[in-house]
Design a protein around this motif. Structure first.
Motif, PDB file in Angstrom:
ATOM      1  N   MET A   1      -1.978  14.608  10.232  1.00 38.02           N
ATOM      2  CA  MET A   1      -2.838  13.501  10.664  1.00 38.02           C
ATOM      3  C   MET A   1      -3.048  12.464   9.566  1.00 38.02           C
ATOM      4  SD  MET A   1      -5.701  15.397  13.063  1.00 38.02           S
ATOM      5  CE  MET A   1      -6.524  13.827  13.398  1.00 38.02           C
ATOM      6  N   SER A   2      -2.898  12.869   8.306  1.00 36.30           N
ATOM      7  CA  SER A   2      -3.108  11.928   7.207  1.00 36.30           C
ATOM      8  C   SER A   2      -1.808  11.264   6.749  1.00 36.30           C
ATOM      9  CB  SER A   2      -3.757  12.651   6.025  1.00 36.30           C
ATOM     10  OG  SER A   2      -2.884  13.636   5.496  1.00 36.30           O
ATOM     11  N   SER A   3      -0.692  11.560   7.427  1.00 36.77           N
ATOM     12  CA  SER A   3       0.593  11.043   6.989  1.00 36.77           C
ATOM     13  C   SER A   3       1.058   9.875   7.856  1.00 36.77           C
ATOM     14  CB  SER A   3       1.654  12.150   7.052  1.00 36.77           C
ATOM     15  OG  SER A   3       1.962  12.488   8.395  1.00 36.77           O
ATOM     16  N   ARG A   4       2.017   9.141   7.334  1.00 33.85           N
ATOM     17  CA  ARG A   4       2.695   8.102   8.123  1.00 33.85           C
ATOM     18  C   ARG A   4       3.650   8.771   9.112  1.00 33.85           C
ATOM     19  NH1 ARG A   4       4.006   2.702   7.108  1.00 33.85           N
ATOM     20  NH2 ARG A   4       5.601   1.959   8.547  1.00 33.85           N
ATOM     21  N   ARG A   5       4.356   9.789   8.603  1.00 35.54           N
ATOM     22  CA  ARG A   5       5.246  10.577   9.442  1.00 35.54           C
ATOM     23  C   ARG A   5       5.466  11.923   8.763  1.00 35.54           C
ATOM     24  NH1 ARG A   5       8.815   9.323  13.786  1.00 35.54           N
ATOM     25  NH2 ARG A   5       8.321   7.108  13.536  1.00 35.54           N
ATOM     26  N   ALA A   6       5.626  12.956   9.585  1.00 36.92           N
ATOM     27  CA  ALA A   6       5.823  14.304   9.068  1.00 36.92           C
ATOM     28  C   ALA A   6       7.122  14.878   9.612  1.00 36.92           C
ATOM     29  CB  ALA A   6       4.656  15.218   9.455  1.00 36.92           C
TER      30      ALA A   6
ATOM     31  N   ALA B   1       0.844  -1.195   0.000  1.00 36.25           N
ATOM     32  CA  ALA B   1       0.000   0.000   0.000  1.00 36.25           C
ATOM     33  C   ALA B   1       0.877   1.243   0.000  1.00 36.25           C
ATOM     34  CB  ALA B   1      -0.901  -0.016   1.235  1.00 36.25           C
ATOM     35  N   ALA B   2       0.432   2.286  -0.696  1.00 30.28           N
ATOM     36  CA  ALA B   2       1.179   3.539  -0.745  1.00 30.28           C
ATOM     37  C   ALA B   2       1.204   4.177   0.638  1.00 30.28           C
ATOM     38  CB  ALA B   2       0.548   4.487  -1.758  1.00 30.28           C
ATOM     39  N   ILE B   3       2.350   4.730   0.997  1.00 28.34           N
ATOM     40  CA  ILE B   3       2.544   5.400   2.278  1.00 28.34           C
ATOM     41  C   ILE B   3       2.815   6.868   2.013  1.00 28.34           C
ATOM     42  CG2 ILE B   3       3.949   5.503   4.379  1.00 28.34           C
ATOM     43  CD1 ILE B   3       4.640   2.559   3.895  1.00 28.34           C
ATOM     44  N   THR B   4       2.232   7.724   2.821  1.00 25.63           N
ATOM     45  CA  THR B   4       2.383   9.161   2.632  1.00 25.63           C
ATOM     46  C   THR B   4       3.298   9.756   3.703  1.00 25.63           C
ATOM     47  OG1 THR B   4       0.188   9.392   1.647  1.00 25.63           O
ATOM     48  CG2 THR B   4       1.179  11.378   2.560  1.00 25.63           C
ATOM     49  N   PHE B   5       4.250  10.548   3.240  1.00 25.34           N
ATOM     50  CA  PHE B   5       5.124  11.306   4.125  1.00 25.34           C
ATOM     51  C   PHE B   5       4.966  12.786   3.819  1.00 25.34           C
ATOM     52  CE2 PHE B   5       7.119   7.149   3.685  1.00 25.34           C
ATOM     53  CZ  PHE B   5       7.298   6.794   5.018  1.00 25.34           C
ATOM     54  N   VAL B   6       5.005  13.596   4.865  1.00 25.43           N
ATOM     55  CA  VAL B   6       4.766  15.028   4.708  1.00 25.43           C
ATOM     56  C   VAL B   6       5.970  15.803   5.219  1.00 25.43           C
ATOM     57  CG1 VAL B   6       3.378  16.970   5.593  1.00 25.43           C
ATOM     58  CG2 VAL B   6       2.255  14.896   4.772  1.00 25.43           C
ATOM     59  N   GLY B   7       6.292  16.880   4.530  1.00 29.93           N
ATOM     60  CA  GLY B   7       7.328  17.803   4.978  1.00 29.93           C
ATOM     61  C   GLY B   7       6.740  19.188   5.125  1.00 29.93           C
ATOM     62  N   ILE B   8       7.095  19.869   6.205  1.00 27.88           N
ATOM     63  CA  ILE B   8       6.567  21.207   6.476  1.00 27.88           C
ATOM     64  C   ILE B   8       7.711  22.141   6.795  1.00 27.88           C
ATOM     65  CG2 ILE B   8       5.057  22.588   7.956  1.00 27.88           C
ATOM     66  CD1 ILE B   8       3.532  19.933   8.527  1.00 27.88           C
TER      67      ILE B   8
END
Length: 245
Positions: free
Chosen positions: A50-55, A3-10
């Motif tokens: 909240m929608s990411s695996r890790r940010a 499954a695709a995993i989402t990572f976020v950068g801010i």
């Protein structure tokens, strides 16, 4: 099936208009930059995390323990007089253990959250972290929760990509070169249609780097606090550096 995993950068700024956000989609075969944009209010940041695996968030997660203790003692008029108020004493007060560790390891000098303008976005993060906790999301300062503290400039140094400044309008040419070098250093990262956005705005580029480091943290490819600094990191925060240098 993977499954695709989402990572976020801010790339968190005090001003929402200057805050960059990047989202990576990691599948079994590729890591694609799904979205990069500059301009994000607190609601958008909370939603993305909240929608990411890790940010990965480019902002200090805490203040130096010694600084916090000094302020509390000063307020209560219980601060013992130091032997000197010179540079060494101030350095111990104004910099976190992780700041000094980054300086030692990669030669970068993080801004002091206790004495520099980086305090403005750090205060914003404190409020965002409170909102996440209200939603039942753990965001400890040491980065062991869904969000981890990152420093794109230090990550670039760890990847041996540090060079001319790439910030602001004057850094546009350097950013163009840096984006090309980053693609060579991380051939598995597909910038897709967002390459120009990274060249146009350093906040966008820093957000992408922050997301990449968040992925490294999740994969165990970033450096955690050593045993002797675990206690400090739990209060002050910890800048996660990618391995590979």
């Amino acid at each position: 099936m993977h499954a695709a995993i989402t990572f976020v950068g801010i790339d968190l700024a005090a001003d929402p208009k200057r805050t960059g956000i990047a989202r990576l989609r990691d599948t079994a075969t590729q890591v694609v930059v799904e979205d990069v944009h500059v301009g994000a209010d607190d609601d958008a940041i909370v939603s993305e995390i909240m929608s990411s695996r890790r940010a990965g968030v480019d902002v200090p997660f805490g203040w130096p323990r010694a600084f916090v203790e000094l302020i509390a003692a000063h307020r209560m008029a219980t601060l013992p007089p130091p032997p000197s108020t010179g540079p060494e004493w101030r350095r111990e007060i104004l910099y976190r253990a992780t700041d000094l560790e980054v300086r030692r390891r990669v030669g970068k000098n993080p801004l002091s959250v206790a004495s520099d303008k980086i305090a403005y976005p750090a205060i914003r993060w404190a409020g965002i972290a409170a909102r996440l906790r209200e939603q039942g999301i753990s965001v400890p300062p040491d980065g062991s929760g869904i969000a981890c503290e990152v420093y794109p400039g230090a990550a670039l140094a760890a990847w041996q990509l540090a060079g001319d400044t790439y910030k602001g309008t004057k850094g546009a040419a350097s950013r163009a070169v840096l984006v090309e070098r980053l693609s060579e250093r991380l051939p598995w990262l597909d910038l897709a249609s967002h390459r120009d956005a990274c060249v146009d705005d350093d906040n966008a580029l820093d957000a992408v780097i922050a997301a990449v480091v968040a992925r490294d943290v999740d994969l165990g490819l970033a450096t955690p606090p050593p045993p002797e600094l675990v206690d400090h990191a739990s209060e002050e925060g910890w800048i996660w550096l990618p391995e590979g240098f």
